[in-house]
Design an enzyme around this catalytic site. Structure first.
Site, PDB file in Angstrom:
ATOM      1  N   HIS A  40       0.847  -1.185   0.000  1.00  0.00           N
ATOM      2  CA  HIS A  40       0.000   0.000   0.000  1.00  0.00           C
ATOM      3  C   HIS A  40       0.890   1.245   0.000  1.00  0.00           C
ATOM      4  CE1 HIS A  40      -3.542   2.414   0.573  1.00  0.00           C
ATOM      5  NE2 HIS A  40      -2.874   3.083   1.496  1.00  0.00           N
ATOM      6  N   GLU A  80       8.751   0.792  -3.654  1.00  0.00           N
ATOM      7  CA  GLU A  80       7.866  -0.388  -3.693  1.00  0.00           C
ATOM      8  C   GLU A  80       8.613  -1.557  -4.319  1.00  0.00           C
ATOM      9  OE1 GLU A  80       3.835   0.084  -5.009  1.00  0.00           O
ATOM     10  OE2 GLU A  80       3.794   2.217  -4.541  1.00  0.00           O
ATOM     11  N   LEU A  97      -9.245  -2.897   5.945  1.00  0.00           N
ATOM     12  CA  LEU A  97      -8.801  -2.384   4.647  1.00  0.00           C
ATOM     13  C   LEU A  97      -7.442  -1.711   4.794  1.00  0.00           C
ATOM     14  CD1 LEU A  97      -9.366  -1.596   1.623  1.00  0.00           C
ATOM     15  CD2 LEU A  97     -10.329   0.519   2.524  1.00  0.00           C
TER      16      LEU A  97
HETATM   17  C1  GAR Z   1       1.075   0.493  -6.446  1.00  0.00           C
HETATM   18  O1  GAR Z   1       1.463   1.826  -6.198  1.00  0.00           O
HETATM   19  C2  GAR Z   1       0.511  -0.133  -5.199  1.00  0.00           C
HETATM   20  O2  GAR Z   1       1.168   0.292  -4.032  1.00  0.00           O
HETATM   21  C3  GAR Z   1      -0.911   0.354  -5.235  1.00  0.00           C
HETATM   22  O3  GAR Z   1      -1.284   0.237  -6.570  1.00  0.00           O
HETATM   23  C4  GAR Z   1      -0.126   0.441  -7.385  1.00  0.00           C
HETATM   24  C5  GAR Z   1      -0.016  -0.699  -8.361  1.00  0.00           C
HETATM   25  O4  GAR Z   1       1.014  -0.486  -9.274  1.00  0.00           O
HETATM   26  N1  GAR Z   1      -1.780  -0.419  -4.364  1.00  0.00           N
HETATM   27  C6  GAR Z   1      -2.790   0.097  -3.662  1.00  0.00           C
HETATM   28  O5  GAR Z   1      -3.098   1.257  -3.711  1.00  0.00           O
HETATM   29  C7  GAR Z   1      -3.523  -0.906  -2.780  1.00  0.00           C
HETATM   30  N2  GAR Z   1      -4.415  -0.236  -1.873  1.00  0.00           N
HETATM   31  P1  GAR Z   1       1.544  -1.656 -10.172  1.00  0.00           P
HETATM   32  O6  GAR Z   1       0.309  -2.302 -10.831  1.00  0.00           O
HETATM   33  O7  GAR Z   1       2.397  -0.969 -11.198  1.00  0.00           O
HETATM   34  O8  GAR Z   1       2.300  -2.635  -9.327  1.00  0.00           O
END
Ligand code: GAR
Length: 219
Positions: free
Chosen positions: A113, A178, A148
């Site tokens: 997240h 990330e 959540l």
């Molecule tokens: C990422 O920034 C992840 O942290 C976020 O969605 C993006 C997916 O990127 N997740 C959330 O917000 C979950 N609540 P990606 O498809 O390029 O990995």
């Protein structure tokens, strides 16, 4: 290290850059896992191409074809369990999960997240950090519980918020981290070093601090 690679199912909804970071780490020999399947709730997303390019089986389970969350999650469980995963990795998977689904995978499901949880669960985390005037922002990998974006943190990376930051620039700085911390957390789990114990994460036999292991990328 575990004797043989653990089996991982990765769930996505979009571009799959975190999936790519896991594929890359695995291909470099840094991640003792087999990515057994990539499941997307959206057809046609870039993450599915990334999986196919790496020779990983894919499944699309389109949530719009189900008339309840329960029915969708049940179909997901049936599809996922055919691949007998040891770990589920939610990588930009943008659906709220039912208690049945979460309960089925407790202790073997992680999420990433883009905030320093417990700050900013939900959407638009980068915008909210900017609007709040925060000096720091970041990203959290956590075990998934029914809350959540709220299960026990495993690892967080902290980045600076810079004076002229836009939402996009901040998002990019966070995304770079990330791609560091997700392979790290998955590796710890694959090596048998990481467990969920009650409502805390345990690494190498020690309870982690409430925010998880902290990586300071502000320097
Ligand atoms: C990422 O920034 C992840 O942290 C976020 O969605 C993006 C997916 O990127 N997740 C959330 O917000 C979950 N609540 P990606 O498809 O390029 O990995």
């Amino acid at each position: 290290m575990a004797d043989s690679p653990i089996r991982v199912a990765v769930l996505i909804s979009g571009s799959g850059t975190n999936l790519q970071a896991l594929i890359d780490a695995q291909q470099r020999g840094e991640l003792p896992v087999t990515i057994a399947v990539v499941v997307s709730n959206r057809p046609g997303v870039l993450g599915l191409n990334r999986a196919q390019n790496a020779g990983i089986p894919t499944q699309v389970i389109d949530h719009r074809e189900f008339n309840s969350r329960t029915a969708f999650d049940k179909a997901m469980m049936i599809a996922i369990d055919q691949y007998q995963p040891d770990l589920l990795v939610l990588a930009g998977f943008m659906r709220i999960l039912t208690p049945e689904f979460v309960g089925h995978y407790t202790g073997r499901m992680m999420n990433i997240h883009p905030s320093l949880l417990p700050n900013y669960p939900g959407l638009h985390t980068h915008r909210r950090a900017l609007e709040a005037g925060d000096a720091y922002h970041g990203v959290t990998v956590h075990f998934v519980t029914e809350q959540l974006d709220g299960g026990p943190p495993i690892v967080q990376a902290r980045v600076p918020v810079l004076p002229d930051d836009t939402e996009e620039a901040l998002a990019e700085r966070v995304l770079e981290q990330e791609h560091v911390i997700y392979p790290l957390a998955v590796r710890w789990f694959a090596e048998g070093r990481l467990h969920l114990e009650g409502d805390r994460s345990k690494l190498d036999g020690e309870l982690l601090p409430p925010q998880g292991h902290l990586i300071d990328a502000t320097g």
